[in-house]
Write a protein that holds these residues in place. Structure first.
Motif, mmCIF file in Angstrom:
data_model
loop_
_atom_site.group_PDB
_atom_site.id
_atom_site.type_symbol
_atom_site.label_atom_id
_atom_site.label_comp_id
_atom_site.label_asym_id
_atom_site.label_seq_id
_atom_site.Cartn_x
_atom_site.Cartn_y
_atom_site.Cartn_z
ATOM 1 N N SER A 178 -0.894 -38.945 -61.746
ATOM 2 C CA SER A 178 -0.616 -39.255 -60.194
ATOM 3 C C SER A 178 -0.717 -41.009 -59.964
ATOM 4 C CB SER A 178 -1.544 -38.704 -59.360
ATOM 5 O OG SER A 178 -1.344 -39.178 -57.971
ATOM 6 N N PRO A 179 0.005 -41.454 -59.022
ATOM 7 C CA PRO A 179 -0.229 -42.992 -58.596
ATOM 8 C C PRO A 179 -1.379 -43.169 -57.977
ATOM 9 C CG PRO A 179 1.469 -41.746 -57.245
ATOM 10 C CD PRO A 179 1.087 -40.887 -58.362
ATOM 11 N N ALA A 180 -2.169 -42.077 -57.337
ATOM 12 C CA ALA A 180 -3.152 -42.003 -56.770
ATOM 13 C C ALA A 180 -4.634 -41.485 -57.601
ATOM 14 C CB ALA A 180 -3.370 -41.238 -55.631
ATOM 15 N N SER A 181 -5.818 -42.203 -57.218
ATOM 16 C CA SER A 181 -6.903 -41.758 -57.988
ATOM 17 C C SER A 181 -8.012 -41.365 -56.979
ATOM 18 C CB SER A 181 -7.520 -42.913 -59.183
ATOM 19 O OG SER A 181 -6.511 -43.146 -60.117
ATOM 20 N N LEU A 182 -8.864 -40.867 -57.403
ATOM 21 C CA LEU A 182 -10.177 -40.625 -56.612
ATOM 22 C C LEU A 182 -10.665 -41.855 -56.388
ATOM 23 C CD1 LEU A 182 -11.578 -37.472 -58.280
ATOM 24 C CD2 LEU A 182 -10.388 -37.528 -56.037
ATOM 25 N N LEU A 183 -11.260 -42.071 -55.030
ATOM 26 C CA LEU A 183 -12.152 -43.334 -54.654
ATOM 27 C C LEU A 183 -13.404 -43.339 -55.503
ATOM 28 C CD1 LEU A 183 -12.259 -45.784 -52.573
ATOM 29 C CD2 LEU A 183 -13.741 -44.285 -51.422
ATOM 30 N N VAL B 184 -10.171 -53.068 -56.831
ATOM 31 C CA VAL B 184 -9.339 -51.838 -56.715
ATOM 32 C C VAL B 184 -8.772 -51.495 -55.251
ATOM 33 C CG1 VAL B 184 -9.521 -49.306 -57.089
ATOM 34 C CG2 VAL B 184 -10.707 -50.605 -58.614
ATOM 35 N N ILE B 185 -7.652 -51.018 -55.167
ATOM 36 C CA ILE B 185 -6.867 -50.792 -53.770
ATOM 37 C C ILE B 185 -7.298 -49.560 -53.088
ATOM 38 C CG2 ILE B 185 -4.964 -50.955 -52.145
ATOM 39 C CD1 ILE B 185 -5.450 -53.587 -53.811
ATOM 40 N N SER B 186 -8.250 -49.436 -52.322
ATOM 41 C CA SER B 186 -8.961 -48.296 -51.774
ATOM 42 C C SER B 186 -7.847 -47.806 -50.842
ATOM 43 C CB SER B 186 -10.368 -48.552 -51.006
ATOM 44 O OG SER B 186 -11.028 -49.254 -51.923
ATOM 45 N N ALA B 187 -7.828 -46.690 -50.563
ATOM 46 C CA ALA B 187 -7.113 -45.990 -49.458
ATOM 47 C C ALA B 187 -7.861 -45.024 -48.685
ATOM 48 C CB ALA B 187 -5.870 -45.278 -50.331
ATOM 49 N N THR B 188 -7.184 -44.112 -47.879
ATOM 50 C CA THR B 188 -7.695 -43.410 -46.952
ATOM 51 C C THR B 188 -7.796 -41.877 -47.920
ATOM 52 O OG1 THR B 188 -5.559 -42.480 -45.856
ATOM 53 C CG2 THR B 188 -7.048 -44.281 -44.776
ATOM 54 N N ARG B 189 -8.136 -40.785 -47.116
ATOM 55 C CA ARG B 189 -8.480 -39.519 -47.795
ATOM 56 C C ARG B 189 -9.287 -39.416 -49.136
ATOM 57 N NH1 ARG B 189 -3.212 -39.251 -45.307
ATOM 58 N NH2 ARG B 189 -3.100 -36.943 -44.145
ATOM 59 N N GLY B 190 -10.216 -40.452 -49.288
ATOM 60 C CA GLY B 190 -11.098 -40.455 -50.400
ATOM 61 C C GLY B 190 -10.304 -40.865 -51.662
ATOM 62 N N LEU B 191 -9.174 -41.689 -51.497
ATOM 63 C CA LEU B 191 -8.236 -42.006 -52.660
ATOM 64 C C LEU B 191 -8.460 -43.481 -52.956
ATOM 65 C CD1 LEU B 191 -5.433 -39.716 -51.868
ATOM 66 C CD2 LEU B 191 -7.306 -39.298 -53.526
ATOM 67 N N GLU B 192 -7.837 -44.089 -54.013
ATOM 68 C CA GLU B 192 -7.453 -45.459 -54.335
ATOM 69 C C GLU B 192 -6.223 -45.380 -55.036
ATOM 70 O OE1 GLU B 192 -11.161 -46.201 -56.226
ATOM 71 O OE2 GLU B 192 -10.193 -46.247 -58.355
ATOM 72 N N LEU B 193 -5.355 -46.355 -55.019
ATOM 73 C CA LEU B 193 -4.330 -46.516 -55.819
ATOM 74 C C LEU B 193 -4.831 -46.925 -57.466
ATOM 75 C CD1 LEU B 193 -2.174 -49.259 -54.110
ATOM 76 C CD2 LEU B 193 -2.257 -46.720 -53.910
#
Length: 313
Positions: A94-99, A113-122
């Protein structure tokens, strides 16, 4: 230090210097996710189409690479096919990983690391996600690495936060990675077999397929009780296995804890193209000191930029 100063200024502007600590102690992860989603929605709603275009012009993370996507995909397919032929099963990540996928198990600075919402990061490094993938399969007994090691490969676009000094390098690039997982069998049996398999793959790829002679450097790292004896025995084993390959040994002490025992690098035409080594990630994830994991990887974009692939692409 600069990042901390920026955060301090932001918290002062918000009127609460303890805001971050209060949020993470008072709210659950799901509640924080809900808050971040609401915040992102409000920020997005305030944007106009013109705002989006202006932000596109200034945001380095969203700009496309100038490399040919066809050439990048051709190299990905070539490397994956060669890996399959060498016993590495391929995984479409997946292009997304767990935070925290990088910072928690590999001690990489989360600001890179590029952190994101929903407990994810790129996804910033596919080896971390392959390690988590393996640990999950081992835990649920759908993969058994007890009797025989298991080997996987992946090729995916990753994104990293640090700045690159060369204009041709953008924050996202195609990364090809190999991982080998097994158990401690004594006398460094897993380690010798795994590192030989990885190096053999890169010999097949760079020398036999691309026509470039490789050089290997082995660097001493902490993590093994008899670290000098370990690196000496593996170095001797590799020199005997590959008498025509230049394999140098560096026993200089370093403070890095990313790799365990050995970090190896492969140099092609004077350019460092492969970085790898033993890590303790599956040990941490599974709570089992017998777990062993070897990772390695090479940037496909870098191969194209440096002209390594001119003979076949």
């Amino acid at each position: 230090m600069k990042q901390q100063s920026i955060i301090t200024n932001v918290l002062e502007k918000a009127g609460n210097k303890n805001l971050i600590n209060e949020l993470i102690t008072r709210l659950s992860q799901s509640e924080i996710n809900t808050l971040l989603l609401a915040l992102s929605k409000e920020i997005a709603n305030k944007n106009t189409p013109n705002d989006i275009l202006n932000k596109y012009e200034s945001n380095r993370f969203v700009k496309p690479s100038e490399l040919s996507p066809i050439k990048v995909k051709q190299v990905e397919i070539l490397m994956l096919q060669m890996a399959e032929a060498s016993g590495f099963s391929s995984v479409l990540l997946s292009p997304a990983s767990l935070l925290g996928s990088c910072s928690v198990i590999a001690k990489v600075d989360q600001t890179n690391v590029i952190s994101a919402t929903r407990g994810l990061e790129l996804t910033a490094d596919s080896t971390n996600m392959l390690a988590i993938y393996l640990a999950d399969k081992i835990k649920n007994k759908t993969i058994d690495n007890t009797k025989n090691p298991v080997h996987f490969s992946a090729a995916c676009r990753v994104t990293r936060g640090q700045m690159f000094k060369v204009d041709a390098f953008v924050p996202h690039f195609s990364l090809f990675t190999l991982v080998s997982s097994g158990k401690d069998t004594g006398s460094y049996g897993f380690e010798k077999a795994a590192i030989t398999r990885h190096i053999q793959y890169y010999i097949n790829y760079f020398e036999e397929k691309l026509g470039h002679k490789i050089k290997v450097t082995m660097n001493l790292r902490n993590g093994y009780t008899d670290k000098i004896g370990f690196i000496d025995r593996v170095h001797c084993y590799l020199c005997e296995t590959y008498p025509d390959t230049e394999i140098t040994l560096n026993k200089e002490e370093t403070n890095t804890s990313y790799y365990q025992g050995i970090n190896f690098k492969i140099i092609v035409e004077g350019i460092e193209l492969v970085d790898g080594g033993f890590v303790d990630w599956t040990q941490k994830l599974l709570g089992n000191k017998k777990e062993r994991l070897l990772i390695s990887g090479t940037g496909i974009d870098l191969q194209l930029i440096t002209g390594m692939l001119n003979k076949i692409i």
